[in-house]
Motif scaffolding. Structure first.
Motif, PDB file in Angstrom:
ATOM      1  N   LEU A  10     -14.149   6.586  28.826  1.00  0.00           N
ATOM      2  CA  LEU A  10     -14.354   5.263  28.247  1.00  0.00           C
ATOM      3  C   LEU A  10     -15.826   5.145  27.905  1.00  0.00           C
ATOM      4  CD1 LEU A  10     -13.346   2.256  27.798  1.00  0.00           C
ATOM      5  CD2 LEU A  10     -14.298   1.840  30.052  1.00  0.00           C
ATOM      6  N   PHE A  11     -16.123   4.745  26.676  1.00  0.00           N
ATOM      7  CA  PHE A  11     -17.498   4.552  26.223  1.00  0.00           C
ATOM      8  C   PHE A  11     -17.724   3.074  25.953  1.00  0.00           C
ATOM      9  CE2 PHE A  11     -16.421   8.870  25.108  1.00  0.00           C
ATOM     10  CZ  PHE A  11     -17.571   9.584  25.365  1.00  0.00           C
ATOM     11  N   ILE A  12     -18.822   2.528  26.466  1.00  0.00           N
ATOM     12  CA  ILE A  12     -19.223   1.153  26.159  1.00  0.00           C
ATOM     13  C   ILE A  12     -20.452   1.244  25.266  1.00  0.00           C
ATOM     14  CG2 ILE A  12     -20.030  -1.061  27.044  1.00  0.00           C
ATOM     15  CD1 ILE A  12     -18.447  -0.550  29.573  1.00  0.00           C
ATOM     16  N   HIS A  13     -20.388   0.537  24.146  1.00  0.00           N
ATOM     17  CA  HIS A  13     -21.453   0.580  23.142  1.00  0.00           C
ATOM     18  C   HIS A  13     -22.778   0.115  23.752  1.00  0.00           C
ATOM     19  CE1 HIS A  13     -23.658  -0.209  19.432  1.00  0.00           C
ATOM     20  NE2 HIS A  13     -22.771   0.571  18.835  1.00  0.00           N
ATOM     21  N   HIS A  14     -23.819   0.902  23.565  1.00  0.00           N
ATOM     22  CA  HIS A  14     -25.112   0.639  24.206  1.00  0.00           C
ATOM     23  C   HIS A  14     -25.726  -0.710  23.830  1.00  0.00           C
ATOM     24  CE1 HIS A  14     -26.410   2.465  20.402  1.00  0.00           C
ATOM     25  NE2 HIS A  14     -27.526   1.795  20.567  1.00  0.00           N
ATOM     26  N   GLU A  15     -25.462  -1.210  22.641  1.00  0.00           N
ATOM     27  CA  GLU A  15     -26.043  -2.496  22.234  1.00  0.00           C
ATOM     28  C   GLU A  15     -25.386  -3.677  22.946  1.00  0.00           C
ATOM     29  OE1 GLU A  15     -25.724  -2.595  17.992  1.00  0.00           O
ATOM     30  OE2 GLU A  15     -27.403  -1.229  17.700  1.00  0.00           O
ATOM     31  N   ASP A  16     -24.208  -3.453  23.531  1.00  0.00           N
ATOM     32  CA  ASP A  16     -23.479  -4.528  24.200  1.00  0.00           C
ATOM     33  C   ASP A  16     -23.671  -4.548  25.711  1.00  0.00           C
ATOM     34  OD1 ASP A  16     -22.547  -5.074  21.670  1.00  0.00           O
ATOM     35  OD2 ASP A  16     -20.590  -4.169  21.990  1.00  0.00           O
TER      36      ASP A  16
END
Length: 98
Positions: A10-16
């Motif tokens: 699972l990847f969470i977008h770095h800007e968020d």
């Protein structure tokens, strides 16, 4: 938080992702460290990665911070693209579509 799944990661977008701010909100800083502590990779300016084995812990953590009322809904929910397909069962309570 924008998210995607690739090869059971699972990847969470770095800007968020939440930011750590010295002298900032205790809740936000705790949220930052909690998310970072279970991430497989949490590089600066890079998407954070979560292995399948920690998805249940991640879901519980997101639900707990969401229920606290100190953080906004969009800060504690995973937003998947429609192209992702079905959202995995253990993430369903803390997820939606973009």
């Amino acid at each position: 938080m924008r998210a995607r799944i690739e090869n059971k990661l699972l990847f969470i977008h770095h800007e968020d992702l939440p930011e750590f701010k010295k002298g900032g909100s205790v809740v936000r800083n705790s949220y930052f460290w909690a998310l970072r502590s279970i991430a497989g990779h949490a590089g600066r300016y890079r998407d954070w990665e979560y292995e399948y084995e920690v998805w249940l812990a991640l879901a519980r953590m997101l639900l707990s911070f969401s229920e606290s009322g100190y953080l906004g809904y969009r800060e504690t929910i995973l937003e998947f693209p429609l192209s992702q397909g079905e959202i995995p069962d253990m993430l369903r309570l803390v997820s939606t579509w973009e």
